[in-house]
Motif scaffolding. Sequence first.
Motif, PDB file in Angstrom:
ATOM      1  N   ALA A 112       0.834  -1.210   0.000  1.00 32.54           N
ATOM      2  CA  ALA A 112       0.000   0.000   0.000  1.00 32.54           C
ATOM      3  C   ALA A 112       0.861   1.249   0.000  1.00 32.54           C
ATOM      4  N   LEU A 113       1.958   1.221   0.721  1.00 33.89           N
ATOM      5  CA  LEU A 113       2.858   2.374   0.784  1.00 33.89           C
ATOM      6  C   LEU A 113       3.510   2.632  -0.572  1.00 33.89           C
ATOM      7  N   GLN A 114       3.964   1.586  -1.230  1.00 33.24           N
ATOM      8  CA  GLN A 114       4.586   1.754  -2.543  1.00 33.24           C
ATOM      9  C   GLN A 114       3.575   2.195  -3.593  1.00 33.24           C
ATOM     10  N   ALA A 115       2.334   1.771  -3.442  1.00 34.03           N
ATOM     11  CA  ALA A 115       1.291   2.217  -4.383  1.00 34.03           C
ATOM     12  C   ALA A 115       1.081   3.717  -4.285  1.00 34.03           C
ATOM     13  N   CYS A 116       1.146   4.267  -3.088  1.00 26.57           N
ATOM     14  CA  CYS A 116       1.003   5.715  -2.900  1.00 26.57           C
ATOM     15  C   CYS A 116       2.211   6.472  -3.447  1.00 26.57           C
ATOM     16  N   MET A 117       3.377   5.837  -3.446  1.00 28.80           N
ATOM     17  CA  MET A 117       4.595   6.480  -3.938  1.00 28.80           C
ATOM     18  C   MET A 117       4.719   6.417  -5.453  1.00 28.80           C
ATOM     19  N   GLU A 118       3.957   5.555  -6.092  1.00 29.60           N
ATOM     20  CA  GLU A 118       4.142   5.282  -7.515  1.00 29.60           C
ATOM     21  C   GLU A 118       4.010   6.528  -8.378  1.00 29.60           C
ATOM     22  N   GLU A 119       3.145   7.451  -7.991  1.00 27.49           N
ATOM     23  CA  GLU A 119       2.926   8.671  -8.771  1.00 27.49           C
ATOM     24  C   GLU A 119       4.166   9.563  -8.780  1.00 27.49           C
ATOM     25  N   TYR A 120       4.974   9.481  -7.734  1.00 24.76           N
ATOM     26  CA  TYR A 120       6.086  10.413  -7.557  1.00 24.76           C
ATOM     27  C   TYR A 120       7.458   9.777  -7.749  1.00 24.76           C
ATOM     28  N   MET A 121       7.534   8.446  -7.789  1.00 27.00           N
ATOM     29  CA  MET A 121       8.831   7.789  -7.815  1.00 27.00           C
ATOM     30  C   MET A 121       8.875   6.703  -8.875  1.00 27.00           C
ATOM     31  N   THR A 122      10.093   6.380  -9.293  1.00 27.72           N
ATOM     32  CA  THR A 122      10.299   5.335 -10.283  1.00 27.72           C
ATOM     33  C   THR A 122      11.225   4.272  -9.697  1.00 27.72           C
ATOM     34  N   PRO A 123      11.024   2.990 -10.017  1.00 29.31           N
ATOM     35  CA  PRO A 123      11.868   1.936  -9.445  1.00 29.31           C
ATOM     36  C   PRO A 123      13.318   2.042  -9.896  1.00 29.31           C
ATOM     37  N   ASP A 124      14.203   1.582  -9.052  1.00 28.29           N
ATOM     38  CA  ASP A 124      15.617   1.492  -9.385  1.00 28.29           C
ATOM     39  C   ASP A 124      15.783   0.522 -10.562  1.00 28.29           C
ATOM     40  N   PRO A 125      16.629   0.843 -11.552  1.00 32.15           N
ATOM     41  CA  PRO A 125      16.835  -0.072 -12.687  1.00 32.15           C
ATOM     42  C   PRO A 125      17.333  -1.453 -12.273  1.00 32.15           C
ATOM     43  N   PHE A 126      17.990  -1.549 -11.106  1.00 34.40           N
ATOM     44  CA  PHE A 126      18.480  -2.855 -10.648  1.00 34.40           C
ATOM     45  C   PHE A 126      17.367  -3.746 -10.109  1.00 34.40           C
ATOM     46  N   ASN A 127      16.202  -3.164  -9.856  1.00 28.51           N
ATOM     47  CA  ASN A 127      15.049  -3.976  -9.460  1.00 28.51           C
ATOM     48  C   ASN A 127      14.367  -4.508 -10.710  1.00 28.51           C
ATOM     49  N   VAL A 128      14.993  -5.476 -11.332  1.00 29.07           N
ATOM     50  CA  VAL A 128      14.495  -6.022 -12.595  1.00 29.07           C
ATOM     51  C   VAL A 128      13.164  -6.736 -12.346  1.00 29.07           C
ATOM     52  N   ASP A 129      12.144  -6.350 -13.119  1.00 21.91           N
ATOM     53  CA  ASP A 129      10.799  -6.926 -12.997  1.00 21.91           C
ATOM     54  C   ASP A 129      10.238  -6.779 -11.581  1.00 21.91           C
ATOM     55  N   GLY A 130      10.667  -5.712 -10.910  1.00 22.23           N
ATOM     56  CA  GLY A 130      10.160  -5.451  -9.576  1.00 22.23           C
ATOM     57  C   GLY A 130      10.751  -6.327  -8.488  1.00 22.23           C
ATOM     58  N   LYS A 131      11.738  -7.142  -8.836  1.00 21.93           N
ATOM     59  CA  LYS A 131      12.343  -8.035  -7.852  1.00 21.93           C
ATOM     60  C   LYS A 131      13.464  -7.311  -7.101  1.00 21.93           C
ATOM     61  N   PRO A 132      13.605  -7.572  -5.811  1.00 21.17           N
ATOM     62  CA  PRO A 132      14.678  -6.917  -5.046  1.00 21.17           C
ATOM     63  C   PRO A 132      16.046  -7.467  -5.423  1.00 21.17           C
ATOM     64  N   TYR A 133      17.074  -6.676  -5.192  1.00 15.58           N
ATOM     65  CA  TYR A 133      18.438  -7.137  -5.432  1.00 15.58           C
ATOM     66  C   TYR A 133      19.154  -7.297  -4.090  1.00 15.58           C
ATOM     67  N   MET A 134      20.198  -8.134  -4.095  1.00 15.96           N
ATOM     68  CA  MET A 134      20.916  -8.474  -2.872  1.00 15.96           C
ATOM     69  C   MET A 134      22.113  -7.549  -2.681  1.00 15.96           C
ATOM     70  N   ILE A 135      22.325  -7.143  -1.427  1.00 13.86           N
ATOM     71  CA  ILE A 135      23.487  -6.344  -1.050  1.00 13.86           C
ATOM     72  C   ILE A 135      24.228  -7.079   0.059  1.00 13.86           C
ATOM     73  N   CYS A 136      25.545  -7.197  -0.093  1.00 10.33           N
ATOM     74  CA  CYS A 136      26.385  -7.847   0.917  1.00 10.33           C
ATOM     75  C   CYS A 136      27.482  -6.868   1.343  1.00 10.33           C
ATOM     76  N   ASN A 137      27.743  -6.783   2.637  1.00  8.57           N
ATOM     77  CA  ASN A 137      28.704  -5.821   3.170  1.00  8.57           C
ATOM     78  C   ASN A 137      29.624  -6.468   4.191  1.00  8.57           C
ATOM     79  N   LEU A 138      30.838  -5.974   4.248  1.00  3.19           N
ATOM     80  CA  LEU A 138      31.753  -6.247   5.348  1.00  3.19           C
ATOM     81  C   LEU A 138      32.096  -4.909   5.997  1.00  3.19           C
ATOM     82  N   TYR A 139      31.843  -4.802   7.300  1.00  2.00           N
ATOM     83  CA  TYR A 139      32.176  -3.595   8.051  1.00  2.00           C
ATOM     84  C   TYR A 139      33.450  -3.839   8.852  1.00  2.00           C
ATOM     85  N   PHE A 140      34.283  -2.813   8.929  1.00  3.21           N
ATOM     86  CA  PHE A 140      35.589  -2.922   9.554  1.00  3.21           C
ATOM     87  C   PHE A 140      35.580  -2.266  10.938  1.00  3.21           C
ATOM     88  N   ASP A 141      36.305  -2.883  11.859  1.00  4.84           N
ATOM     89  CA  ASP A 141      36.391  -2.345  13.213  1.00  4.84           C
ATOM     90  C   ASP A 141      37.675  -2.857  13.850  1.00  4.84           C
TER      91      ASP A 141
END
Length: 333
Positions: A22-51
């Motif tokens: 419902a939230l994304q439906a309200c945003m649709e008028e003002y926003m466009t999906p990221d090109p990496f979200n192919v066919d509306g599917k999410p993409y994976m992000i992997c990170n290593l943080y240093f400490d």
Amino acid sequence: MAGNTFKRMEKKMTVSTEMIPALQACMEEYMTPDPFNVDGKPYMICNLYFDDDADEVIRTSVSLPWYKEKLRLRSYGVPDADTKVFLELKKKCAGVGTKRRAKIPYRDALAYLETGQHPEELTYIDEQVLREIDYYRAHNTVYPKIYVSYVRNAFFGRDDPSFRVTFDSNIVTRRYDLDLALGRYGDPALSPGKTLIEVKFSGAVPLWFCRIMSDFGLSFHTFSKVGTNFKLYSYERAREAHRAAAAALTAAHRQGVNDHGLHSENRRYQPHHAGACTDYRGQFSGACRGADAGICVHASPHGLASLHRHDHADAWSHRFYYRTVHWQQHRPR
């Protein structure tokens, strides 16, 4: 905003996953999906943080200082040796974040982190970013400490592409197997049925998005993926130490000897702690008298030790426990 450099503010909120369509439906008028979200599917992000060994970077970060910085290695998907990854130096000053990153193959990134030698054939901006990272590493003895991965749906503003909203779900973290190439697994950082929303902007949040937040009853709050891992990790370590102390004390007092070498029969040892506390079985056992909160110990007249605890509100987590136990010998009853 160049591809290697970002400067923007960022706000976060966690919401019920059921609310997202419902939230994304309200945003649709003002926003466009990221090109990496192919066919509306999410993409994976992997990170290593240093400490460092003392977790000083994340300790500083979760205390919400005026200025902070950290080093991160990021890949989109699980990388192999030739996959381009991003070695990033992130900074935040007075609420405004900047990110400088170099895009290099994963094998070159690992070699640089191990030897400090820059890869060959770098672009000018990548070379400059690595020099900045050289300076950071020269003044901070850091190494890979936490793995964080999630799947993301992202949207850009139609009128203002610098306005960006991301939906991160299935967030997992781990402090072992610190290699991006090993794949995505670990402990969940969010409760089931929750999604993290990040709102990124360079000037101000658009009025139309503020209206959507109001309609859904949403508000910004602080949340850190790495900070959540650190708090859970520290809590588990404190709990293990607490259990070990409880077992050791119980065993000692069953033998009728306390830490002062005195027989515990008909004697009671009460700590200098205050506040309601629970025993090691999680049962409420009244209040302790004293100056501050932490772990409490009482020896019963028949030689059994009861280790008590209650919450200590410090900068990292109100669920942390002191690991130091204090005794004071009292007159026999």
